[in-house]
Design a protein around this motif. Structure first.
Motif, PDB file in Angstrom:
ATOM      1  N   VAL A 283     100.529  70.892 133.164  1.00 37.34           N
ATOM      2  CA  VAL A 283     101.149  72.214 133.196  1.00 37.34           C
ATOM      3  C   VAL A 283     100.941  72.895 131.851  1.00 37.34           C
ATOM      4  O   VAL A 283     100.968  72.255 130.792  1.00 37.34           O
TER       5      VAL A 283
ATOM      6  N   HIS B  94     102.232  75.335 128.939  1.00 34.47           N
ATOM      7  CA  HIS B  94     103.543  75.698 128.396  1.00 34.47           C
ATOM      8  C   HIS B  94     103.949  77.098 128.847  1.00 34.47           C
ATOM      9  O   HIS B  94     103.106  77.922 129.236  1.00 34.47           O
ATOM     10  N   GLY B  95     105.239  77.384 128.798  1.00 30.51           N
ATOM     11  CA  GLY B  95     105.721  78.721 129.099  1.00 30.51           C
ATOM     12  C   GLY B  95     105.266  79.723 128.055  1.00 30.51           C
ATOM     13  O   GLY B  95     104.700  79.350 127.011  1.00 30.51           O
TER      14      GLY B  95
ATOM     15  N   GLY C 128     109.487  82.705 128.391  1.00 29.71           N
ATOM     16  CA  GLY C 128     108.925  81.363 128.471  1.00 29.71           C
ATOM     17  C   GLY C 128     109.963  80.309 128.796  1.00 29.71           C
ATOM     18  O   GLY C 128     109.684  79.366 129.555  1.00 29.71           O
TER      19      GLY C 128
ATOM     20  N   GLN D  20     110.567  80.516 132.425  1.00 24.90           N
ATOM     21  CA  GLN D  20     109.436  79.939 133.150  1.00 24.90           C
ATOM     22  C   GLN D  20     109.516  78.418 133.163  1.00 24.90           C
ATOM     23  O   GLN D  20     109.211  77.774 134.177  1.00 24.90           O
ATOM     24  N   ALA D  21     109.912  77.823 132.035  1.00 26.96           N
ATOM     25  CA  ALA D  21     110.018  76.367 131.953  1.00 26.96           C
ATOM     26  C   ALA D  21     111.093  75.847 132.905  1.00 26.96           C
ATOM     27  O   ALA D  21     110.928  74.787 133.534  1.00 26.96           O
TER      28      ALA D  21
ATOM     29  N   LEU E  81     109.699  76.005 136.384  1.00 29.90           N
ATOM     30  CA  LEU E  81     108.729  74.917 136.511  1.00 29.90           C
ATOM     31  C   LEU E  81     109.431  73.595 136.803  1.00 29.90           C
ATOM     32  O   LEU E  81     109.020  72.830 137.693  1.00 29.90           O
TER      33      LEU E  81
ATOM     34  N   THR F  60     108.850  73.418 126.465  1.00 29.14           N
ATOM     35  CA  THR F  60     108.644  73.497 127.912  1.00 29.14           C
ATOM     36  C   THR F  60     108.987  72.164 128.565  1.00 29.14           C
ATOM     37  O   THR F  60     109.661  72.118 129.603  1.00 29.14           O
TER      38      THR F  60
ATOM     39  N   ALA G 216     112.007  71.669 131.290  1.00 30.04           N
ATOM     40  CA  ALA G 216     111.591  71.291 132.639  1.00 30.04           C
ATOM     41  C   ALA G 216     112.108  69.910 133.025  1.00 30.04           C
ATOM     42  O   ALA G 216     112.526  69.680 134.170  1.00 30.04           O
TER      43      ALA G 216
ATOM     44  N   PHE H 201     102.262  68.085 129.559  1.00 27.00           N
ATOM     45  CA  PHE H 201     102.610  69.427 129.110  1.00 27.00           C
ATOM     46  C   PHE H 201     101.651  69.797 127.983  1.00 27.00           C
ATOM     47  O   PHE H 201     101.646  69.142 126.938  1.00 27.00           O
TER      48      PHE H 201
ATOM     49  N   ASN I  18     100.861  80.957 132.098  1.00 19.53           N
ATOM     50  CA  ASN I  18     101.924  80.188 131.471  1.00 19.53           C
ATOM     51  C   ASN I  18     102.766  79.503 132.537  1.00 19.53           C
ATOM     52  O   ASN I  18     103.085  80.100 133.578  1.00 19.53           O
ATOM     53  N   ALA I  19     103.105  78.243 132.294  1.00 21.48           N
ATOM     54  CA  ALA I  19     103.954  77.442 133.184  1.00 21.48           C
ATOM     55  C   ALA I  19     103.336  77.193 134.556  1.00 21.48           C
ATOM     56  O   ALA I  19     104.030  76.862 135.508  1.00 21.48           O
TER      57      ALA I  19
END
Length: 222
Positions: free
Chosen positions: A14, A16-17, A51, A54-55, A58, A83, A87, A166, A197-198
């Protein structure tokens, strides 16, 4: 011959955010600004508020998928570690093991510069970059894409089971290159914007070996 162990059942990487540096770069694009850096070192750029959200999304997506990750790795850069921390709050697995081989590409003297900044401050390097192309060009004090691929190959040879990583956009596209999903021309056409991102990219093993089953999937971000 496969470059990974036969025990590698799946590999999920994945990105990162969104980081503060990502946001600053986007804001600088198409302008006359020469520099976008958001931290003294690339390694220290944290996630933005977007971000962090987003994490979290995710983590919820990975938890819903129910993959039993045997090993979790992370780039040591702050944006990747943050992230992972956010997550993994939604998953039942071990804390991430930091591996510097998963870090982003080192850009050397070009760190934090926009294309305008490179052209104005380092015209000789800009010309060399245009001559060689982005794949093979190595900035002073930095890395070429093959340099990053070399350290990634050593990581991939060590993996077993279901693995979650990650990392950064370049790690994702170069892993595709190493696995034969992309050639140099196709890789050179990839951009950071194409790996969101993510987002989630995954390889799963079948009777023929590891196969790309998901690329740049960000459905969880809406």
């Amino acid at each position: 011959m496969e470059i990974v162990r036969p025990g590698l059942a799946s590999l999920t990487i994945v990105r990162h955010g969104e980081s503060v540096a990502n946001r600053a770069r986007v804001a600088a694009e198409g302008s006359d600004v020469e520099m976008f850096r958001a931290a003294p070192r690339d390694a220290d750029s944290p996630l933005s508020e977007v971000g962090r959200g987003q994490a979290e999304a995710l983590g919820k997506r990975l938890a819903a998928e129910g993959y039993p990750f045997d090993l979790v790795l992370s780039s040591p850069y702050v944006r990747a570690r943050e992230t992972a921390r956010i997550a993994l709050e939604f998953l039942e697995c071990s804390p991430p093991r930091l591996d510097e081989r998963l870090r982003d590409r080192e850009t050397g003297i070009l760190f934090g510069l926009t294309e305008t900044g490179i052209r104005r401050r380092h015209p000789v390097e800009y010309a060399e970059q245009q001559r060689l192309g982005g794949f093979y060009y190595r900035p002073p004090g930095g890395e070429s894409w093959p340099d990053v691929a070399l350290r990634l190959r050593s990581v991939l040879r060590e993996l077993d089971g279901h693995v979650l990583v990650f990392a950064h956009d370049i790690v994702i596209v170069l892993t595709r290159y190493i696995f034969g999903d992309l050639d140099e021309a196709e890789l050179s056409a990839q951009t950071a914007a194409q790996v969101r991102n993510a987002s989630i990219t995954r390889w799963e093993r079948d009777d023929s070996g590891l196969r790309l089953s998901m690329y740049n999937d960000a459905a969880h971000l809406g």
